[in-house]
Design an enzyme around this catalytic site. Sequence first.
Site, short mmCIF file in Angstrom:
data_model
loop_
_atom_site.label_atom_id
_atom_site.label_comp_id
_atom_site.label_asym_id
_atom_site.label_seq_id
_atom_site.Cartn_x
_atom_site.Cartn_y
_atom_site.Cartn_z
N GLU A 66 43.30 41.05 38.43
CA GLU A 66 42.88 40.30 37.26
C GLU A 66 41.47 39.76 37.35
OE1 GLU A 66 44.95 36.12 38.62
OE2 GLU A 66 46.08 37.73 37.74
N ARG B 150 46.94 38.53 32.44
CA ARG B 150 46.10 39.13 33.48
C ARG B 150 45.28 38.04 34.16
NH1 ARG B 150 43.31 45.14 33.21
NH2 ARG B 150 43.22 45.38 35.45
N CYS B 151 45.99 37.04 34.62
CA CYS B 151 45.32 35.81 35.03
C CYS B 151 46.31 34.98 35.82
CB CYS B 151 44.89 35.10 33.75
SG CYS B 151 44.73 33.34 33.84
#
Length: 788
Positions: free
Chosen positions: A742, A372-373
């Site tokens: 994110e 999530r990045c």
Amino acid sequence: MTLRTSPEVGGMGHSIKRKEDPRFIRGKGTYVDDVVLPGMLYLDIVRSPHAHAKIVKIDATKAMAVPGVLAVITGQDLAKYNLHWMPTLMSDTQMVLPVEKVMYQAQEVAAVLATSRYAAADGAAVVEVEYDPLPAVVDPHKALEPGAPVLRTDKKDKKDNHIWHWEWGDRAATDRAFAEADVTVKEQIYIPRIHVASIETCGCIAHFDKVDGKLTVWMTTQAPHAIRTVFALVAGHVGLAEHKIRIISPDIGGGFGGKVPVYPGYVIAVAASVLTGKPVKWIEDRMENLQADSFARDYHITAELAGKKDGTLTALRIKTLADHGYTDAAANPSKFPAGLFHVCTGSYDLKAAHVEVDGAYTNKPPGGIAYRCSFRVTEAVHTIERMVDIMAHQLGQDPAAFRMKNFIRPEQFPYKSALGWEYDSGNYGGALQKAMDGIGYAELRREQAEKRKRGELMGIGISSFTEIVGAGPSKHFDILGLKMFDSCEIRIHPTGKAIARFGTKSQGQGHETTYAQILAEELGIPAADIQVEEGDTDTAPYGLGTYASRSTPVAGAAAAVASRKIIDKGRKIAAHLLEVAPEDLVYEPGKFSVKGSPNRSKTIQDVAFAAYTNHPQGMEAGLEAVSYYDPPNLTYPFGSYICVVDIDKGTGEVKVRRFLAIDDCGNIINPMIVQGQVHGGLTMGLAPALFEEISYDEFGNVQGGSFIDYLLPTAVETPKWETGHTVTPSPHHPLGAKGVGESATVGAPAAIANAVVDALWHLGVRHVDIPITPPKVWKLLREKGVTE
Ligand code: CDP
């Protein structure tokens, strides 16, 4: 942002309900494990109890005696087809099944094929593997010491465990700035290994149809097209050509980057199906998912920040050791082995910076995924936000005022960072001020001072992060050579309804709704009349998939561009219908009208019908368009988060009392979905800050390999999130939008860690590594004589 469409049309800015939810909330989603095919076989995997060991013998006799077991597949079997190794996304190599030795605990050793899931599991339990244990290398620092056992003995010339060295920035200018600095701070920061722990584990059903020679794979993948190409490249020699491969990514129960890589189980299932001609299902269980799938983070960082006495920051210097496990299977754009870590100057106007990263092999599972990045931006944000806080405290300045002083100012955009990124737009001071006003910052500081007098521990932490999402411009961004564009194909049916297909793949973000809203915004066709499809390589246009918050910046832009192509053609059709020149028409969403005579108009629905029934002679019939969008730049969402914690002196427990998140993702497509993304992201940021970590003992035994040890926050541990936003449109995105998926995961951990240190600074605590668990804090409090 002013709304251009009515709630009935539901274009940008409307919080319309998610189109996908009726099937999800009724339990009618179709996940991979819901797919059942006639004659389907099942695969289960035998895994290594050792972190490093030679395989002496694999005895399948007992397993083959289990009723329903059809075959036990080993590395030797795959080696006959040269399928025992496969490439990773970072062009390293990874075992599908081992022939000589295992490299981490829980590594795949053999696979059992059976007529039922239970028979496969029973068979896997009695496959007898004789191992000859080897010393495990667990600590990446030790892995790089001279004399450390060399792990990758499969690489003929490899004499150590060093994978690569990568550096970026101006070393000389940075060293100079440090030499001239009035004040410097230095800190060791460890960002531990964590796991995405999505609700749905990974799995697939591979179905090779021997008659037409076509392989169909239902698969938990965030990037179906790229997977198809990789399969064709890796298995072309056994007859799998790309036009004979169909990847279907059905509903996905959370991806978060963990469903980007190709895992051995997928390849074994495909091989088993190709050999048997039967569908083969492989679904991981929870422990396999946690112990063997790609991890995230695991960065050992030494960071230094330089500044002037008055608090003006001047330079940043970072050295990092990246633990990649036994192979570098990080999901990064090829050009950047440390992902986008070099956005680590963050929201601050630093004149010089230099970053070095070294990758190391250890006896751990591979990975380095973008959890999530955007490819290591979480690591970057955590580092700079911690360092800025340490510097502010060191100088005795308020962390908010200190940030305000050092922010890149709105008039400096587009801003070229010292590490070469061109930030598109931002108003960092605006976001922080809104957060301070919203949470009552000054009052909280007064309360903190009062409480400190009484010996109570209260902390206020800020994280003013800058994200970098929307990979990416093809000049710099590819994965295994595939340029990181993305796509949208639109077909308008004669009755004015539409279908739009994309190269991305939603995993819960709500693409069926928000993409329809983008089309509604542009075309004026109600979002309810637009069907959105993703994830089937036989029908969707080629794209690189959904991760690193790239869907809105790239495929969302493709949707706008493709819509505008439809409008261009629609204008000619409308002109024909209204018997005027195309340039005499004005367009507003859904309607072409004659300049100066607004009553003479044609709707998009009229135009769609005419495209099939009454189009101008010489023009092709139909109303369709496709866009493969190559973004000119990334987008740079940002936010300011403020967290208030109370620390229990007796137990060391950190209680997040308040948390306010102000996000800026440019123009918003669906405010409700954005808020949902932020809520979920904040909880996923709370998790590594206070709970999650996968560690290993000295033998390479995984600690945190089940949900008993790997702690996820539940509703009980999750505070009430307070959210808000500012809007600073992206100047280069056709809709002015930036990604948001994110942001909260990236920004939240630093706010929490900064709040904890803020509560403890006066006791002499400068830094605490995440996860900030009660035992860790309690130990610190004891050391400082605060508790007994
Ligand atoms: O790539 P991914 O879908 O994970 O991330 P994203 O592009 O940041 O979008 C996450 C969700 O938020 C999608 O449903 C987007 O359409 C929505 N979104 C939005 O409504 N407005 C924005 N400015 C950005 C995202």
